[in-house]
Design a protein around this motif. Structure first.
Motif, PDB file in Angstrom:
ATOM      1  N   PHE A   1     -14.978 -22.623  23.204  1.00 32.68           N
ATOM      2  CA  PHE A   1     -13.709 -22.238  22.595  1.00 32.68           C
ATOM      3  C   PHE A   1     -13.954 -21.168  21.530  1.00 32.68           C
ATOM      4  O   PHE A   1     -13.215 -20.183  21.438  1.00 32.68           O
ATOM      5  N   GLU A   2     -14.999 -21.340  20.741  1.00 40.46           N
ATOM      6  CA  GLU A   2     -15.355 -20.348  19.725  1.00 40.46           C
ATOM      7  C   GLU A   2     -15.714 -19.014  20.381  1.00 40.46           C
ATOM      8  O   GLU A   2     -15.348 -17.948  19.882  1.00 40.46           O
ATOM      9  N   TYR A   3     -16.406 -19.061  21.506  1.00 36.96           N
ATOM     10  CA  TYR A   3     -16.743 -17.855  22.260  1.00 36.96           C
ATOM     11  C   TYR A   3     -15.464 -17.139  22.722  1.00 36.96           C
ATOM     12  O   TYR A   3     -15.362 -15.905  22.628  1.00 36.96           O
ATOM     13  N   ALA A   4     -14.484 -17.893  23.188  1.00 34.07           N
ATOM     14  CA  ALA A   4     -13.201 -17.303  23.600  1.00 34.07           C
ATOM     15  C   ALA A   4     -12.499 -16.660  22.401  1.00 34.07           C
ATOM     16  O   ALA A   4     -11.934 -15.566  22.516  1.00 34.07           O
ATOM     17  N   ASP A   5     -12.536 -17.326  21.249  1.00 37.47           N
ATOM     18  CA  ASP A   5     -11.954 -16.750  20.023  1.00 37.47           C
ATOM     19  C   ASP A   5     -12.618 -15.417  19.683  1.00 37.47           C
ATOM     20  O   ASP A   5     -11.954 -14.462  19.287  1.00 37.47           O
ATOM     21  N   CYS A   6     -13.938 -15.361  19.828  1.00 36.94           N
ATOM     22  CA  CYS A   6     -14.671 -14.122  19.538  1.00 36.94           C
ATOM     23  C   CYS A   6     -14.236 -13.000  20.480  1.00 36.94           C
ATOM     24  O   CYS A   6     -14.050 -11.855  20.055  1.00 36.94           O
ATOM     25  N   ALA A   7     -14.076 -13.338  21.738  1.00 36.18           N
ATOM     26  CA  ALA A   7     -13.667 -12.335  22.728  1.00 36.18           C
ATOM     27  C   ALA A   7     -12.268 -11.810  22.429  1.00 36.18           C
ATOM     28  O   ALA A   7     -12.031 -10.598  22.436  1.00 36.18           O
ATOM     29  N   VAL A   8     -11.327 -12.695  22.135  1.00 39.14           N
ATOM     30  CA  VAL A   8      -9.963 -12.246  21.884  1.00 39.14           C
ATOM     31  C   VAL A   8      -9.884 -11.454  20.572  1.00 39.14           C
ATOM     32  O   VAL A   8      -9.139 -10.480  20.473  1.00 39.14           O
ATOM     33  N   ALA A   9     -10.665 -11.836  19.576  1.00 40.59           N
ATOM     34  CA  ALA A   9     -10.652 -11.119  18.295  1.00 40.59           C
ATOM     35  C   ALA A   9     -11.130  -9.680  18.480  1.00 40.59           C
ATOM     36  O   ALA A   9     -10.538  -8.742  17.940  1.00 40.59           O
ATOM     37  N   SER A  10     -12.184  -9.509  19.253  1.00 40.50           N
ATOM     38  CA  SER A  10     -12.686  -8.164  19.523  1.00 40.50           C
ATOM     39  C   SER A  10     -11.670  -7.340  20.312  1.00 40.50           C
ATOM     40  O   SER A  10     -11.427  -6.172  20.008  1.00 40.50           O
ATOM     41  N   PHE A  11     -11.066  -7.961  21.309  1.00 39.50           N
ATOM     42  CA  PHE A  11     -10.029  -7.309  22.115  1.00 39.50           C
ATOM     43  C   PHE A  11      -8.868  -6.858  21.228  1.00 39.50           C
ATOM     44  O   PHE A  11      -8.358  -5.747  21.357  1.00 39.50           O
ATOM     45  N   MET A  12      -8.478  -7.732  20.299  1.00 39.27           N
ATOM     46  CA  MET A  12      -7.364  -7.419  19.398  1.00 39.27           C
ATOM     47  C   MET A  12      -7.709  -6.223  18.506  1.00 39.27           C
ATOM     48  O   MET A  12      -6.862  -5.363  18.270  1.00 39.27           O
TER      49      MET A  12
ATOM     50  N   GLN B   1     -21.920 -12.610  12.602  1.00 38.73           N
ATOM     51  CA  GLN B   1     -22.827 -13.373  11.754  1.00 38.73           C
ATOM     52  C   GLN B   1     -23.523 -14.482  12.556  1.00 38.73           C
ATOM     53  O   GLN B   1     -24.719 -14.724  12.384  1.00 38.73           O
ATOM     54  N   LYS B   2     -22.798 -15.128  13.458  1.00 39.19           N
ATOM     55  CA  LYS B   2     -23.362 -16.212  14.270  1.00 39.19           C
ATOM     56  C   LYS B   2     -24.008 -15.696  15.560  1.00 39.19           C
ATOM     57  O   LYS B   2     -24.490 -16.468  16.370  1.00 39.19           O
ATOM     58  N   ARG B   3     -23.963 -14.376  15.776  1.00 34.15           N
ATOM     59  CA  ARG B   3     -24.531 -13.719  16.952  1.00 34.15           C
ATOM     60  C   ARG B   3     -23.877 -14.180  18.246  1.00 34.15           C
ATOM     61  O   ARG B   3     -24.529 -14.354  19.282  1.00 34.15           O
ATOM     62  N   ILE B   4     -22.572 -14.371  18.169  1.00 32.71           N
ATOM     63  CA  ILE B   4     -21.783 -14.692  19.359  1.00 32.71           C
ATOM     64  C   ILE B   4     -21.244 -13.373  19.892  1.00 32.71           C
ATOM     65  O   ILE B   4     -20.607 -12.620  19.141  1.00 32.71           O
ATOM     66  N   PRO B   5     -21.489 -13.059  21.141  1.00 33.44           N
ATOM     67  CA  PRO B   5     -21.039 -11.764  21.671  1.00 33.44           C
ATOM     68  C   PRO B   5     -19.527 -11.621  21.639  1.00 33.44           C
ATOM     69  O   PRO B   5     -18.791 -12.604  21.772  1.00 33.44           O
ATOM     70  N   THR B   6     -19.101 -10.402  21.475  1.00 28.67           N
ATOM     71  CA  THR B   6     -17.683 -10.055  21.564  1.00 28.67           C
ATOM     72  C   THR B   6     -17.532  -9.064  22.708  1.00 28.67           C
ATOM     73  O   THR B   6     -18.513  -8.517  23.198  1.00 28.67           O
ATOM     74  N   VAL B   7     -16.328  -8.843  23.137  1.00 31.83           N
ATOM     75  CA  VAL B   7     -16.086  -7.962  24.279  1.00 31.83           C
ATOM     76  C   VAL B   7     -16.253  -6.513  23.865  1.00 31.83           C
ATOM     77  O   VAL B   7     -15.931  -6.121  22.790  1.00 31.83           O
TER      78      VAL B   7
END
Length: 123
Positions: free
Chosen positions: A54-65, A117-123
């Protein structure tokens, strides 16, 4: 001839390595739905719990936004699945130029910084 010690050693499980706990991000697909709705389908292994994907999905949508200069999104719904060690999330958000009311509001800049910071990829 095999000794009892050799037989027991062959049956013992290996201790987990640190790499066994490092998530493997398999990608996040983002689709613009009707109006301001955005759907994220994220997949990963070694997630531990649904909260990690879920956190990974949040990261993806934040980058997209941020790419679209949209500062906020509000969580609408989610579905999770785990099959063969692969976690999958299907999450829908509604994007907004004004901070929406709701419990789960995504601030694109803050979430993107958190993900870096957590090194979770973004789109």
């Amino acid at each position: 001839m095999l000794s009892a010690a050799m037989i027991l050693a062959a049956c013992t499980e290996q201790a987990p390595l640190a790499s066994d706990f490092v998530p493997d991000y398999l990608g996040a697909d983002i689709r613009q739905l009707a109006g301001d709705l955005v759907q994220v389908e994220a997949r990963m292994t070694k997630a531990g719990t649904a909260a990690n994907v879920f956190e990974y999905a949040d990261c993806a949508v934040a980058s997209f936004m941020q790419q679209d200069a949209v500062p906020y999104a509000r969580y609408v719904r989610s579905n999770f699945d785990r099959e063969g060690g692969v976690w999958a999330a299907d999450v829908v958000y509604i994007t907004s130029s004004e901070r929406p009311r709701g419990i789960r509001v995504i601030d694109a800049a803050a979430v993107t910084a958190h993900c870096r910071q957590k090194r979770i990829p973004t789109v």
